[in-house]
Design a protein around this motif. Structure first.
Motif, PDB file in Angstrom:
ATOM      1  N   GLU A 213     121.553 -35.314  11.802  1.00  0.00           N
ATOM      2  CA  GLU A 213     120.439 -34.919  10.922  1.00  0.00           C
ATOM      3  C   GLU A 213     119.845 -36.022  10.135  1.00  0.00           C
ATOM      4  O   GLU A 213     119.715 -35.838   8.862  1.00  0.00           O
ATOM      5  N   SER A 214     119.827 -37.092  10.816  1.00  0.00           N
ATOM      6  CA  SER A 214     119.445 -38.376   9.924  1.00  0.00           C
ATOM      7  C   SER A 214     117.892 -38.124   9.803  1.00  0.00           C
ATOM      8  O   SER A 214     117.252 -37.174  10.566  1.00  0.00           O
ATOM      9  N   ALA A 215     117.207 -38.801   8.964  1.00  0.00           N
ATOM     10  CA  ALA A 215     115.851 -38.867   8.758  1.00  0.00           C
ATOM     11  C   ALA A 215     115.185 -39.336   9.952  1.00  0.00           C
ATOM     12  O   ALA A 215     115.737 -40.369  10.647  1.00  0.00           O
ATOM     13  N   PRO A 216     113.916 -38.833  10.456  1.00  0.00           N
ATOM     14  CA  PRO A 216     113.339 -39.297  11.825  1.00  0.00           C
ATOM     15  C   PRO A 216     113.059 -40.668  11.398  1.00  0.00           C
ATOM     16  O   PRO A 216     112.766 -41.179  10.525  1.00  0.00           O
ATOM     17  N   PRO A 217     113.273 -41.479  12.637  1.00  0.00           N
ATOM     18  CA  PRO A 217     112.951 -42.919  12.614  1.00  0.00           C
ATOM     19  C   PRO A 217     111.472 -42.943  12.436  1.00  0.00           C
ATOM     20  O   PRO A 217     110.420 -42.337  12.769  1.00  0.00           O
ATOM     21  N   GLY A 218     111.153 -44.022  11.561  1.00  0.00           N
ATOM     22  CA  GLY A 218     109.828 -44.302  11.101  1.00  0.00           C
ATOM     23  C   GLY A 218     109.366 -43.513   9.859  1.00  0.00           C
ATOM     24  O   GLY A 218     108.353 -43.877   9.451  1.00  0.00           O
ATOM     25  N   LEU A 219     110.121 -42.593   9.356  1.00  0.00           N
ATOM     26  CA  LEU A 219     109.843 -41.811   8.211  1.00  0.00           C
ATOM     27  C   LEU A 219     110.499 -42.188   6.979  1.00  0.00           C
ATOM     28  O   LEU A 219     111.869 -41.946   6.942  1.00  0.00           O
ATOM     29  N   ASP A 220     109.892 -43.041   5.795  1.00  0.00           N
ATOM     30  CA  ASP A 220     110.515 -43.508   4.920  1.00  0.00           C
ATOM     31  C   ASP A 220     110.565 -42.719   3.770  1.00  0.00           C
ATOM     32  O   ASP A 220     109.380 -42.373   3.275  1.00  0.00           O
ATOM     33  N   LEU A 221     111.700 -41.789   3.411  1.00  0.00           N
ATOM     34  CA  LEU A 221     111.878 -41.125   2.596  1.00  0.00           C
ATOM     35  C   LEU A 221     111.464 -41.531   1.058  1.00  0.00           C
ATOM     36  O   LEU A 221     111.018 -40.692   0.239  1.00  0.00           O
ATOM     37  N   ASP A 222     111.821 -42.779   0.925  1.00  0.00           N
ATOM     38  CA  ASP A 222     111.264 -43.510  -0.503  1.00  0.00           C
ATOM     39  C   ASP A 222     109.807 -43.436  -0.685  1.00  0.00           C
ATOM     40  O   ASP A 222     109.307 -43.062  -1.745  1.00  0.00           O
ATOM     41  N   ALA A 223     108.936 -43.726   0.582  1.00  0.00           N
ATOM     42  CA  ALA A 223     107.554 -43.587   0.720  1.00  0.00           C
ATOM     43  C   ALA A 223     106.972 -42.249   0.225  1.00  0.00           C
ATOM     44  O   ALA A 223     106.162 -42.063  -0.295  1.00  0.00           O
ATOM     45  N   VAL A 224     107.652 -41.130   1.033  1.00  0.00           N
ATOM     46  CA  VAL A 224     107.366 -39.783   0.965  1.00  0.00           C
ATOM     47  C   VAL A 224     107.566 -39.342  -0.381  1.00  0.00           C
ATOM     48  O   VAL A 224     106.610 -38.726  -1.024  1.00  0.00           O
ATOM     49  N   ARG A 225     108.628 -39.820  -1.248  1.00  0.00           N
ATOM     50  CA  ARG A 225     108.946 -39.351  -2.526  1.00  0.00           C
ATOM     51  C   ARG A 225     107.536 -39.919  -3.485  1.00  0.00           C
ATOM     52  O   ARG A 225     107.235 -39.204  -4.330  1.00  0.00           O
ATOM     53  N   THR A 226     107.526 -41.252  -3.426  1.00  0.00           N
ATOM     54  CA  THR A 226     106.384 -41.984  -3.968  1.00  0.00           C
ATOM     55  C   THR A 226     105.047 -41.323  -4.019  1.00  0.00           C
ATOM     56  O   THR A 226     104.340 -41.108  -4.731  1.00  0.00           O
ATOM     57  N   HIS A 227     104.905 -41.003  -2.719  1.00  0.00           N
ATOM     58  CA  HIS A 227     103.584 -40.494  -2.439  1.00  0.00           C
ATOM     59  C   HIS A 227     103.284 -38.998  -3.112  1.00  0.00           C
ATOM     60  O   HIS A 227     102.280 -38.489  -3.690  1.00  0.00           O
ATOM     61  N   LEU A 228     104.283 -38.191  -2.776  1.00  0.00           N
ATOM     62  CA  LEU A 228     104.478 -36.774  -3.415  1.00  0.00           C
ATOM     63  C   LEU A 228     104.245 -36.942  -4.995  1.00  0.00           C
ATOM     64  O   LEU A 228     103.593 -36.306  -5.523  1.00  0.00           O
ATOM     65  N   LEU A 229     104.899 -38.054  -5.542  1.00  0.00           N
ATOM     66  CA  LEU A 229     105.020 -37.839  -7.089  1.00  0.00           C
ATOM     67  C   LEU A 229     103.634 -38.236  -7.287  1.00  0.00           C
ATOM     68  O   LEU A 229     103.151 -38.102  -8.857  1.00  0.00           O
ATOM     69  N   ALA A 230     102.641 -39.007  -6.535  1.00  0.00           N
ATOM     70  CA  ALA A 230     101.494 -39.404  -7.062  1.00  0.00           C
ATOM     71  C   ALA A 230     100.420 -38.183  -6.886  1.00  0.00           C
ATOM     72  O   ALA A 230      99.351 -38.229  -7.444  1.00  0.00           O
ATOM     73  N   GLN A 231     100.882 -37.029  -6.597  1.00  0.00           N
ATOM     74  CA  GLN A 231      99.951 -35.998  -6.472  1.00  0.00           C
ATOM     75  C   GLN A 231      99.571 -35.392  -7.824  1.00  0.00           C
ATOM     76  O   GLN A 231     100.657 -35.229  -8.729  1.00  0.00           O
ATOM     77  N   PRO A 232      98.567 -34.956  -8.102  1.00  0.00           N
ATOM     78  CA  PRO A 232      98.269 -34.249  -9.481  1.00  0.00           C
ATOM     79  C   PRO A 232      99.175 -33.004  -9.638  1.00  0.00           C
ATOM     80  O   PRO A 232      99.616 -32.400  -9.016  1.00  0.00           O
ATOM     81  N   ARG A 233      99.557 -33.047 -11.070  1.00  0.00           N
ATOM     82  CA  ARG A 233     100.503 -31.985 -11.424  1.00  0.00           C
ATOM     83  C   ARG A 233     101.906 -31.998 -11.209  1.00  0.00           C
ATOM     84  O   ARG A 233     102.878 -31.205 -11.444  1.00  0.00           O
ATOM     85  N   VAL A 234     102.105 -33.092 -10.328  1.00  0.00           N
ATOM     86  CA  VAL A 234     103.579 -33.154  -9.719  1.00  0.00           C
ATOM     87  C   VAL A 234     104.370 -33.981 -10.917  1.00  0.00           C
ATOM     88  O   VAL A 234     104.175 -35.441 -11.136  1.00  0.00           O
ATOM     89  N   LEU A 235     105.436 -33.708 -11.389  1.00  0.00           N
ATOM     90  CA  LEU A 235     106.317 -34.350 -12.180  1.00  0.00           C
ATOM     91  C   LEU A 235     107.431 -34.830 -11.909  1.00  0.00           C
ATOM     92  O   LEU A 235     108.012 -35.995 -12.342  1.00  0.00           O
ATOM     93  N   GLU A 236     108.281 -34.230 -10.968  1.00  0.00           N
ATOM     94  CA  GLU A 236     109.409 -34.826 -10.230  1.00  0.00           C
ATOM     95  C   GLU A 236     109.726 -34.140  -8.818  1.00  0.00           C
ATOM     96  O   GLU A 236     109.203 -33.068  -8.518  1.00  0.00           O
ATOM     97  N   VAL A 237     110.426 -34.987  -8.097  1.00  0.00           N
ATOM     98  CA  VAL A 237     110.858 -34.656  -6.507  1.00  0.00           C
ATOM     99  C   VAL A 237     112.212 -34.714  -6.573  1.00  0.00           C
ATOM    100  O   VAL A 237     112.707 -35.739  -6.732  1.00  0.00           O
ATOM    101  N   HIS A 238     112.993 -33.719  -6.234  1.00  0.00           N
ATOM    102  CA  HIS A 238     114.248 -33.946  -5.853  1.00  0.00           C
ATOM    103  C   HIS A 238     114.938 -32.918  -4.684  1.00  0.00           C
ATOM    104  O   HIS A 238     114.133 -32.373  -4.137  1.00  0.00           O
ATOM    105  N   ASP A 239     116.276 -33.177  -4.360  1.00  0.00           N
ATOM    106  CA  ASP A 239     116.530 -32.491  -3.089  1.00  0.00           C
ATOM    107  C   ASP A 239     115.522 -32.702  -1.720  1.00  0.00           C
ATOM    108  O   ASP A 239     115.455 -31.607  -1.310  1.00  0.00           O
TER     109      ASP A 239
END
Length: 308
Positions: A213-239
């Motif tokens: 259950e490793s992360a899919p190749p080519g999917l950077d979770l750090d980049a995913v977290r950063t992009h989700l945090l950039a969405q309006p009204r989002v304060l934090e992303v965890h788990d």
């Protein structure tokens, strides 16, 4: 809250038909090369027949996996048997490694104690085997096996390797016929090993990664977290977790802390829509199965376990 799409099983049915055709061809190659090995005394031809036997077993596994993939999901197995193809490909890779080890040991012995080989017979049976392999490759590639599931790519890998092994057999037979150098047969066997092992290790790493259950190749979770945090009204992303059920079926889950007002002014559904659109459209790896738990900032105070 989650987003997902049904996956049609028409492709799996087509995979089964192609695998049946290639299995019949592979069994034919196995019989031809085994007879040729007995007639000619060629280790390379025997090694290629053993490889063909492994291919046949692997294709049976692939066929079984493709059949299981047609079975629908149930309350007990919510993804159906989609992961069966990964298990099948892992088993194929393990068997290929075992066969490669056996060929290597036999070939080294023949280098020091060469056996007389009937080169003409090897040429005939090797050519027939190569022709069948080429037909099998065409059947699989016309069905998109190069871009398809790991199960179909594993089957294609085995047939391609067997074809390359047949080429090595033909070359060794030509060398023996022209020069009388019997060690060419053992060299061809080692070439077959060199063709089997690296690609098999790559396949094994890929399938084990899915099973772990490793992360899919080519999917950077750090980049995913950063992009989700950039969405309006989002304060934090965890788990934040991502894995693959099988090839081409990535899934992602996350806890997303949003402004408390979202739960009172009706913005929570809009935030969820944006998060799901991000995962499905923004990244090179499209994650259509995403699950987000929207939380108020105060929720962290009584959450049992929280991870980064």
């Amino acid at each position: 809250m989650s987003a997902g799409h049904d996956h049609a099983h028409g492709g799996a049915g087509a995979d089964r038909r192609r695998l049946l055709i290639v299995l019949a061809l592979t069994v034919s190659v196995l019989v031809l090369q085994l007879v040729g090995a007995l007639v000619s005394g060629s280790l390379a031809l025997a090694a290629d027949s053993a490889h063909a036997a492994t291919d046949a077993a692997g294709l049976v596994i692939a066929l079984l996996a493709a059949t299981l993939a047609l079975r629908p999901a149930t309350a007990r197995r919510t993804w159906g048997y989609r992961r069966a193809e990964v298990l099948g490909a892992t088993l194929q890779a393990a068997v290929l490694l075992a066969v490669g080890s056996w060929i290597c040991i036999e070939a080294v012995g023949r280098l020091f104690e060469p056996t007389e080989v009937a080169s003409t017979s090897v040429l005939v049976f090797g050519a027939l085997g190569l022709a069948a392999n080429i037909i099998g490759i065409l059947v699989l590639t016309r069905g998109g096996a190069r871009e398809g599931s790991v199960n179909m790519r594993a089957a294609l890998l085995e047939v391609v390797n067997d074809a390359l092994g047949s080429v090595a057999v033909l070359v060794s037979a030509a060398v023996i016929a022209l020069t009388g150098w019997q060690q060419a047969d053992a060299i061809a066997s080692l070439v077959i090993v060199a063709l089997i092992v690296p690609r098999t290790l790559k396949l094994l790493r890929e399938t084990v990664s899915v099973l772990l259950e490793s992360a899919p190749p080519g999917l950077d979770l750090d980049a995913v977290r950063t992009h989700l945090l950039a969405q309006p009204r989002v304060l934090e992303v965890h788990d934040l977790h991502a894995s693959q059920i099988t090839t081409g079926l990535p899934v992602l889950t996350a806890h997303v802390v949003v402004e408390d007002s979202c739960f009172y002014d009706g913005h929570a559904p809009q935030v969820l829509d944006r998060l799901q659109a991000c995962l499905a459209e923004h990244f090179d790896i499209s994650v259509e199965h995403s699950t987000f738990q929207l939380e108020a900032a105060t929720h962290a105070d009584h959450e049992l376990v929280a991870h980064d």
